[in-house]
Design an enzyme around this catalytic site. Structure first.
Site, PDB file in Angstrom:
ATOM      1  N   CYS A   1       8.909  -6.142  22.159  1.00 21.63           N
ATOM      2  CA  CYS A   1       8.423  -4.608  22.208  1.00 21.63           C
ATOM      3  C   CYS A   1       9.476  -4.077  23.254  1.00 21.63           C
ATOM      4  O   CYS A   1       8.875  -4.118  24.525  1.00 21.63           O
ATOM      5  CB  CYS A   1       6.961  -4.197  22.342  1.00 21.63           C
ATOM      6  SG  CYS A   1       6.482  -2.561  21.933  1.00 21.63           S
ATOM      7  N   CYS A  46       4.743  -2.463  16.040  1.00 21.50           N
ATOM      8  CA  CYS A  46       5.438  -1.919  17.262  1.00 21.50           C
ATOM      9  C   CYS A  46       4.479  -1.235  18.071  1.00 21.50           C
ATOM     10  O   CYS A  46       4.352  -0.110  18.388  1.00 21.50           O
ATOM     11  CB  CYS A  46       6.664  -1.330  17.115  1.00 21.50           C
ATOM     12  SG  CYS A  46       7.592  -1.539  18.937  1.00 21.50           S
TER      13      CYS A  46
HETATM   14  C1  LIG Z   1       8.803   3.977  15.122  1.00 25.02           C
HETATM   15  C2  LIG Z   1       8.853   2.430  14.944  1.00 25.02           C
HETATM   16  C3  LIG Z   1       9.410   2.018  15.915  1.00 25.02           C
HETATM   17  C4  LIG Z   1       9.535   0.299  15.907  1.00 25.02           C
HETATM   18  N1  LIG Z   1      10.212  -0.094  16.842  1.00 25.02           N
HETATM   19  C5  LIG Z   1      10.400  -1.466  16.831  1.00 25.02           C
HETATM   20  C6  LIG Z   1      11.104  -2.314  18.056  1.00 25.02           C
HETATM   21  O1  LIG Z   1      11.644  -1.773  19.070  1.00 25.02           O
HETATM   22  N2  LIG Z   1      11.420  -3.668  17.722  1.00 25.02           N
HETATM   23  C7  LIG Z   1      10.676  -4.163  16.902  1.00 25.02           C
HETATM   24  O2  LIG Z   1      10.969  -5.463  16.778  1.00 25.02           O
HETATM   25  N3  LIG Z   1      10.147  -3.549  15.773  1.00 25.02           N
HETATM   26  C8  LIG Z   1       9.877  -2.322  15.912  1.00 25.02           C
HETATM   27  N4  LIG Z   1       9.077  -1.551  14.726  1.00 25.02           N
HETATM   28  C9  LIG Z   1       8.562  -2.546  13.726  1.00 25.02           C
HETATM   29  C10 LIG Z   1       9.486  -3.102  12.679  1.00 25.02           C
HETATM   30  O3  LIG Z   1      10.155  -2.029  12.135  1.00 25.02           O
HETATM   31  C11 LIG Z   1       8.661  -3.830  11.617  1.00 25.02           C
HETATM   32  O4  LIG Z   1       7.564  -4.623  12.428  1.00 25.02           O
HETATM   33  C12 LIG Z   1       9.347  -4.491  10.756  1.00 25.02           C
HETATM   34  O5  LIG Z   1      10.311  -3.763   9.866  1.00 25.02           O
HETATM   35  C13 LIG Z   1       8.476  -5.303   9.664  1.00 25.02           C
HETATM   36  O6  LIG Z   1       9.229  -5.626   8.677  1.00 25.02           O
HETATM   37  P1  LIG Z   1       8.495  -5.913   7.222  1.00 25.02           P
HETATM   38  O7  LIG Z   1       9.402  -6.434   6.244  1.00 25.02           O
HETATM   39  O8  LIG Z   1       7.137  -6.713   7.372  1.00 25.02           O
HETATM   40  O9  LIG Z   1       8.243  -4.358   6.736  1.00 25.02           O
HETATM   41  P2  LIG Z   1       9.117  -3.189   6.447  1.00 25.02           P
HETATM   42  O10 LIG Z   1      10.471  -3.636   7.146  1.00 25.02           O
HETATM   43  O11 LIG Z   1       8.232  -1.941   6.461  1.00 25.02           O
HETATM   44  O12 LIG Z   1       9.285  -3.568   4.879  1.00 25.02           O
HETATM   45  C14 LIG Z   1       8.586  -3.449   3.789  1.00 25.02           C
HETATM   46  C15 LIG Z   1       9.014  -3.369   2.443  1.00 25.02           C
HETATM   47  O13 LIG Z   1       8.231  -3.492   1.351  1.00 25.02           O
HETATM   48  C16 LIG Z   1       8.378  -2.659   0.435  1.00 25.02           C
HETATM   49  N5  LIG Z   1       7.032  -2.516  -0.281  1.00 25.02           N
HETATM   50  C17 LIG Z   1       5.928  -1.870   0.247  1.00 25.02           C
HETATM   51  N6  LIG Z   1       5.067  -2.213  -0.857  1.00 25.02           N
HETATM   52  C18 LIG Z   1       5.534  -3.068  -1.854  1.00 25.02           C
HETATM   53  C19 LIG Z   1       5.129  -3.387  -3.296  1.00 25.02           C
HETATM   54  N7  LIG Z   1       3.991  -3.155  -3.687  1.00 25.02           N
HETATM   55  N8  LIG Z   1       5.914  -4.167  -4.004  1.00 25.02           N
HETATM   56  C20 LIG Z   1       7.268  -4.383  -3.542  1.00 25.02           C
HETATM   57  N9  LIG Z   1       7.551  -3.994  -2.363  1.00 25.02           N
HETATM   58  C21 LIG Z   1       6.936  -3.070  -1.451  1.00 25.02           C
HETATM   59  C22 LIG Z   1       8.601  -1.466   1.235  1.00 25.02           C
HETATM   60  O14 LIG Z   1       9.298  -0.442   0.271  1.00 25.02           O
HETATM   61  C23 LIG Z   1       9.581  -1.895   2.292  1.00 25.02           C
HETATM   62  O15 LIG Z   1      11.088  -1.858   1.943  1.00 25.02           O
HETATM   63  C24 LIG Z   1       9.061  -0.357  14.787  1.00 25.02           C
HETATM   64  C25 LIG Z   1       8.342   0.351  13.691  1.00 25.02           C
HETATM   65  C26 LIG Z   1       8.362   1.790  13.747  1.00 25.02           C
HETATM   66  C27 LIG Z   1       7.727   2.512  12.786  1.00 25.02           C
END
Ligand SMILES: Cc1cc2nc3c(=O)[nH]c(=O)nc-3n(C[C@H](O)[C@H](O)[C@H](O)COP(=O)(O)OP(=O)(O)OC[C@H]3O[C@@H](n4cnc5c(N)ncnc54)[C@H](O)[C@@H]3O)c2cc1C
Length: 428
Positions: A357, A177
């Protein structure tokens, strides 16, 4: 897989002794959505979700926690309750990948075998890359909306600061983000303006990037707010050190001529967004491509070398905005392509790089940046209803009231509202 099942107590008996049809690594936004989308389409296949954390976080909500709009508790739920019916939760971390043997090694000492692998580990926030930062986070006026436990401290600081220097930082790309560093700042400025403190608090935004936002169409509206809040905008300025006790932040500034200079800034409040990188377990694995991210085809999200491996979300080596909004569109694409792989069929769906975003420029108004690969504008609603290039109340309403529901009850549950997977070769 008999050994694996024996050492992973959360496995259901139906899956004991089997290789899983699908192993999803990471039970965050991307992992849960994809597993749900797969199981919605085809029950009866074996799916394991490898996720070490007992809690799941709605990270997009942390901006609103830091802005005093959401309660912290609204952004956290039990992982167990979110695991889709039909999937086994393995509460462990992946510690290694052997894609030539279809194996994932786990932190509990066991290994798990798959027919198809979905990598969704998210990214690593590299707090330690900035000397002095970790030890002062949550104290001395140093905060970050990028951590669940710290977002309330952001709001506490905003409420208690009466005068002084407020400094907001953004590290080099890629970050998740990319608008979030600015969002924290605008909401703080808006709160100070409402309290009549605008003249007492000097605000600066130090971003390592050469521009305020990566897609030029959204910059004019954001620049209006930079001017309105009298923000000192420092481009190509990277945080390199924090001295919490003395309240000094050190930056490396790159000048017009490329010359680097070290600059120290005193602060009363410092909001830091840390550098971000691919998790070590990924970057050190055979799955890694450029920058350590999982090397996938940007359209099908299938690994460029291993045909039974997919990646989506923040860990994918694609150029879209790393957002939950991107995940919402990616998950159905990966789901149908995973099922096609299980059936030995060609890929069926492709992704166009959509991400969004919502830039919270003031309380009650948002500049909603929606774009795909190459920065192509991709508004969901017609521009007469919602022009994302301008601040609108409708976009704020969506962020505060609609998007959380869409997240918890839509995408995480595999309900694909307005995000049907796009069929390869058909018009968009
Ligand atoms: C402050 C902030 C504001 C944001 N605002 C927005 C917004 O307004 N709109 C929007 O669309 N997005 C926003 N985002 C971005 C969004 O949250 C992420 O892009 C999204 O969560 C990505 O999903 P993901 O599953 O790839 O990662 P995550 O949701 O981070 O999940 C990854 C998961 O993998 C697990 N994991 C890590 N390592 C391992 C491992 N070795 N083995 C097994 N599991 C593991 C973690 O524990 C976690 O549960 C924001 C993020 C932040 C921090």
């Amino acid at each position: 897989m008999t050994d694996t099942a024996a050492s992973a107590p959360s496995l259901s008996s139906s899956a004991r002794g089997l290789t899983y049809d699908v192993v999803v690594v990471g039970g965050g936004a991307a992992g849960l959505s994809t597993a749900s989308s797969i199981l919605k389409r085809r029950g009866g296949i074996t799916v394991a979700i490898i996720e070490p954390s007992g809690s799941h976080f709605y990270q997009p909500g942390w901006t609103l926690v830091g802005g005093g709009v959401f309660k912290q508790s609204q952004t956290r739920r039990s992982e167990k309750k979110l695991i889709p019916a039909g999937a086994d939760w393995v509460q462990a971390a992946a510690t290694g990948f052997e894609p030539d043997a279809n194996l994932v090694h786990l932190s509990n000492g066991s290994s798990i075998r798959y027919n198809v692998l979905v990598v969704a580990t998210g990214l690593t926030l590299d707090w330690d890359a900035i000397p002095g930062l970790t030890e002062t986070l949550g104290r001395n006026g140093v905060t970050s909306n990028y951590r669940y436990d710290l977002a309330p401290y952001t709001w506490q600081l905003v409420q208690t600061l009466g005068r002084g220097n407020a400094v907001f930082t953004q590290p080099p790309m890629p970050i998740k983000c990319a608008g979030a560093p600015q969002k924290a700042m605008y909401l703080a400025c808006d709160a100070w303006r409402r309290r009549g403190l605008a003249d007492n608090i000097h605000v600066s935004f130090h971003t390592a990037t050469p521009g305020l936002f990566g897609v030029k169409e959204f910059v004019p509206a954001l620049m209006e707010y930079i001017k309105r809040y009298n923000i000192d905008l420092e481009l190509k300025s990277r945080l390199t050190k924090v001295d919490g006790a003395s309240r000094i932040a050190t930056f490396e500034n790159v000048g017009e001529d490329g010359a680097k200079a070290t600059v120290e800034t005193e602060f009363d409040m410092l909001h830091v967004v840390p550098p971000q990188r691919a998790p070590e377990v990924i970057s050190s694995s055979p799955l890694a491509g450029d920058g350590g991210w999982v090397a996938v085809d940007p359209a099908t999200l299938r690994h460029v070398k291993y045909e039974n491996v997919f990646a989506l979300g923040d860990v994918a080596g694609t150029s879209n905005a790393k957002t939950a909004a991107a995940v919402r569109v990616q998950a159905p694409v990966v789901a149908v392509n995973v099922l096609a792989t299980l059936d030995h069929r060609p890929m069926v769906a492709d992704y166009d790089g959509y991400g969004a975003c919502p830039l919270t420029v003031e309380r009650g108004k948002i500049v909603l940046a929606e774009f795909g690969y190459g920065g192509k504008l991709e508004p969901t609603l017609p521009t007469w209803l919602l022009d994302g290039r301008k601040p609108t109340q409708l976009a704020w309403f969506l962020k505060e009231w609609v998007m959380p529901v869409l997240y918890w009850d839509g995408m995480l549950k595999g309900r694909e509202l307005m995000v049907a997977p796009h069929k390869i070769g058909t018009p968009r």
